[in-house]
Design a protein around this motif. Structure first.
Motif, PDB file in Angstrom:
ATOM      1  N   LYS A  16      57.167   6.424  48.963  1.00  0.00           N
ATOM      2  CA  LYS A  16      58.467   7.108  48.927  1.00  0.00           C
ATOM      3  C   LYS A  16      59.542   6.204  48.334  1.00  0.00           C
ATOM      4  O   LYS A  16      60.354   6.642  47.517  1.00  0.00           O
ATOM      5  N   ASN A  17      59.540   4.942  48.737  1.00  0.00           N
ATOM      6  CA  ASN A  17      60.570   4.007  48.302  1.00  0.00           C
ATOM      7  C   ASN A  17      60.267   3.355  46.956  1.00  0.00           C
ATOM      8  O   ASN A  17      61.166   2.845  46.296  1.00  0.00           O
ATOM      9  N   HIS A  18      59.004   3.372  46.556  1.00  0.00           N
ATOM     10  CA  HIS A  18      58.592   2.697  45.319  1.00  0.00           C
ATOM     11  C   HIS A  18      59.110   3.417  44.075  1.00  0.00           C
ATOM     12  O   HIS A  18      59.535   2.778  43.119  1.00  0.00           O
ATOM     13  N   SER A  19      59.037   4.743  44.098  1.00  0.00           N
ATOM     14  CA  SER A  19      59.408   5.503  42.907  1.00  0.00           C
ATOM     15  C   SER A  19      59.829   6.916  43.294  1.00  0.00           C
ATOM     16  O   SER A  19      59.289   7.497  44.225  1.00  0.00           O
ATOM     17  N   SER A  20      60.777   7.442  42.539  1.00  0.00           N
ATOM     18  CA  SER A  20      61.188   8.831  42.764  1.00  0.00           C
ATOM     19  C   SER A  20      60.369   9.794  41.907  1.00  0.00           C
ATOM     20  O   SER A  20      60.611  11.007  41.936  1.00  0.00           O
ATOM     21  N   LYS A  21      59.385   9.263  41.171  1.00  0.00           N
ATOM     22  CA  LYS A  21      58.517  10.138  40.384  1.00  0.00           C
ATOM     23  C   LYS A  21      57.752  11.056  41.330  1.00  0.00           C
ATOM     24  O   LYS A  21      57.346  10.662  42.415  1.00  0.00           O
ATOM     25  N   GLU A  22      57.562  12.266  40.841  1.00  0.00           N
ATOM     26  CA  GLU A  22      56.953  13.292  41.694  1.00  0.00           C
ATOM     27  C   GLU A  22      55.574  12.917  42.211  1.00  0.00           C
ATOM     28  O   GLU A  22      55.226  13.215  43.356  1.00  0.00           O
ATOM     29  N   GLU A  23      54.762  12.239  41.406  1.00  0.00           N
ATOM     30  CA  GLU A  23      53.416  11.888  41.869  1.00  0.00           C
ATOM     31  C   GLU A  23      53.459  10.940  43.056  1.00  0.00           C
ATOM     32  O   GLU A  23      52.616  11.007  43.955  1.00  0.00           O
ATOM     33  N   TYR A  24      54.455  10.071  43.130  1.00  0.00           N
ATOM     34  CA  TYR A  24      54.612   9.188  44.279  1.00  0.00           C
ATOM     35  C   TYR A  24      55.113   9.962  45.496  1.00  0.00           C
ATOM     36  O   TYR A  24      54.664   9.723  46.620  1.00  0.00           O
ATOM     37  N   GLN A  25      56.037  10.873  45.251  1.00  0.00           N
ATOM     38  CA  GLN A  25      56.588  11.659  46.349  1.00  0.00           C
ATOM     39  C   GLN A  25      55.526  12.582  46.950  1.00  0.00           C
ATOM     40  O   GLN A  25      55.422  12.707  48.170  1.00  0.00           O
ATOM     41  N   SER A  27      52.269  12.089  46.858  1.00  0.00           N
ATOM     42  CA  SER A  27      51.313  11.235  47.564  1.00  0.00           C
ATOM     43  C   SER A  27      51.870  10.762  48.898  1.00  0.00           C
ATOM     44  O   SER A  27      51.140  10.650  49.888  1.00  0.00           O
ATOM     45  N   SER A  28      53.159  10.522  48.945  1.00  0.00           N
ATOM     46  CA  SER A  28      53.818  10.120  50.188  1.00  0.00           C
ATOM     47  C   SER A  28      53.703  11.223  51.239  1.00  0.00           C
ATOM     48  O   SER A  28      53.376  10.958  52.403  1.00  0.00           O
ATOM     49  N   ILE A  29      53.954  12.443  50.835  1.00  0.00           N
ATOM     50  CA  ILE A  29      53.841  13.582  51.759  1.00  0.00           C
ATOM     51  C   ILE A  29      52.423  13.663  52.326  1.00  0.00           C
ATOM     52  O   ILE A  29      52.236  13.848  53.539  1.00  0.00           O
ATOM     53  N   SER A  30      51.448  13.508  51.469  1.00  0.00           N
ATOM     54  CA  SER A  30      50.050  13.565  51.918  1.00  0.00           C
ATOM     55  C   SER A  30      49.736  12.452  52.915  1.00  0.00           C
ATOM     56  O   SER A  30      49.095  12.685  53.942  1.00  0.00           O
ATOM     57  N   ARG A  81      51.696  22.289  61.900  1.00  0.00           N
ATOM     58  CA  ARG A  81      51.590  23.426  60.970  1.00  0.00           C
ATOM     59  C   ARG A  81      52.517  23.211  59.773  1.00  0.00           C
ATOM     60  O   ARG A  81      52.114  23.383  58.608  1.00  0.00           O
ATOM     61  N   ILE A  82      53.742  22.842  60.035  1.00  0.00           N
ATOM     62  CA  ILE A  82      54.706  22.634  58.946  1.00  0.00           C
ATOM     63  C   ILE A  82      54.293  21.444  58.082  1.00  0.00           C
ATOM     64  O   ILE A  82      54.355  21.506  56.842  1.00  0.00           O
ATOM     65  N   LEU A  83      53.843  20.366  58.719  1.00  0.00           N
ATOM     66  CA  LEU A  83      53.396  19.201  57.958  1.00  0.00           C
ATOM     67  C   LEU A  83      52.185  19.542  57.084  1.00  0.00           C
ATOM     68  O   LEU A  83      52.092  19.098  55.934  1.00  0.00           O
ATOM     69  N   ARG A  84      51.281  20.343  57.615  1.00  0.00           N
ATOM     70  CA  ARG A  84      50.113  20.737  56.820  1.00  0.00           C
ATOM     71  C   ARG A  84      50.539  21.601  55.635  1.00  0.00           C
ATOM     72  O   ARG A  84      50.036  21.434  54.524  1.00  0.00           O
ATOM     73  N   ASN A  85      51.470  22.522  55.872  1.00  0.00           N
ATOM     74  CA  ASN A  85      51.975  23.347  54.769  1.00  0.00           C
ATOM     75  C   ASN A  85      52.625  22.476  53.697  1.00  0.00           C
ATOM     76  O   ASN A  85      52.439  22.713  52.499  1.00  0.00           O
ATOM     77  N   ASN A  86      53.400  21.480  54.121  1.00  0.00           N
ATOM     78  CA  ASN A  86      54.021  20.564  53.164  1.00  0.00           C
ATOM     79  C   ASN A  86      52.961  19.780  52.388  1.00  0.00           C
ATOM     80  O   ASN A  86      53.071  19.603  51.174  1.00  0.00           O
ATOM     81  N   ARG A  87      51.951  19.313  53.104  1.00  0.00           N
ATOM     82  CA  ARG A  87      50.867  18.565  52.453  1.00  0.00           C
ATOM     83  C   ARG A  87      50.120  19.442  51.467  1.00  0.00           C
ATOM     84  O   ARG A  87      49.808  19.030  50.345  1.00  0.00           O
ATOM     85  N   ASP A  91      49.754  18.758  47.529  1.00  0.00           N
ATOM     86  CA  ASP A  91      48.433  18.521  46.945  1.00  0.00           C
ATOM     87  C   ASP A  91      47.991  19.604  45.963  1.00  0.00           C
ATOM     88  O   ASP A  91      47.207  19.327  45.058  1.00  0.00           O
ATOM     89  N   TYR A  92      48.483  20.841  46.132  1.00  0.00           N
ATOM     90  CA  TYR A  92      47.912  21.947  45.368  1.00  0.00           C
ATOM     91  C   TYR A  92      48.881  22.751  44.523  1.00  0.00           C
ATOM     92  O   TYR A  92      48.447  23.423  43.595  1.00  0.00           O
ATOM     93  N   HIS A  93      50.160  22.753  44.824  1.00  0.00           N
ATOM     94  CA  HIS A  93      51.093  23.621  44.099  1.00  0.00           C
ATOM     95  C   HIS A  93      51.724  22.890  42.924  1.00  0.00           C
ATOM     96  O   HIS A  93      52.155  21.744  43.066  1.00  0.00           O
ATOM     97  N   LYS A  94      51.795  23.564  41.790  1.00  0.00           N
ATOM     98  CA  LYS A  94      52.358  22.963  40.584  1.00  0.00           C
ATOM     99  C   LYS A  94      53.885  22.987  40.578  1.00  0.00           C
ATOM    100  O   LYS A  94      54.510  22.180  39.913  1.00  0.00           O
ATOM    101  N   LYS A  95      54.458  23.914  41.325  1.00  0.00           N
ATOM    102  CA  LYS A  95      55.916  24.038  41.371  1.00  0.00           C
ATOM    103  C   LYS A  95      56.529  22.743  41.910  1.00  0.00           C
ATOM    104  O   LYS A  95      56.010  22.137  42.851  1.00  0.00           O
TER     105      LYS A  95
END
Length: 128
Positions: A16-25, A27-30, A81-87, A91-95
């Motif tokens: 989360k703190n390393h980069s604001s790039k979406e792939e890092y964000q 991965s952080s959520i996961s 439940r909410i954390l799983r939905n976020n994960r 992991d899966y949504h392109k939006k």
């Protein structure tokens, strides 16, 4: 010695703190999700005295907590439940996820970890 999945929390913070790039964000959520999933799974298996199957284990864990007669476990199930939905979204949504999804995930993980620690220190069920 077994791996302490709570260490994923530190990995999530680092990403989360390393980069604001979406792939890092994303991965952080996961990593935030898995930092709480495995400890909650351990709690469930000890306190409910059941082993989760490998198939649908996430859904079964969340449902068992949400269906519990104990309010604290219901709250934990709701967080999960909410954390799983976020994960799943990460992991899966392109939006694009947006900044709030990561903040929400970190905040909920913090709350879930506190709630879990309280449940472990003050068991609602007999734990052998």
């Amino acid at each position: 010695m077994s791996f302490d999945f709570k260490k994923y929390y530190d990995v999530a913070n680092h990403l989360k703190n390393h980069s604001s790039k979406e792939e890092y964000q994303r991965s952080s959520i996961s990593r935030y999700y898995y930092s709480i999933f495995h400890p909650v799974k351990d709690y469930y298996e000890k306190s409910f005295r059941k082993i989760l199957p490998s198939k649908d284990s996430h859904s079964e864990l969340i449902k068992a907590l949400e269906d519990s007669p104990f309010k604290e476990e219901n709250k934990l199930g709701n967080h999960m439940r909410i954390l799983r939905n976020n994960r799943n979204a990460a992991d899966y949504h392109k939006k694009e996820l947006g900044e709030n999804k990561l903040k929400n995930t970190k905040d909920r993980t913090d709350k879930a970890l506190l709630l879990l620690d309280n449940l472990i220190k003050n068991p609602l069920r007999l734990i052998k």
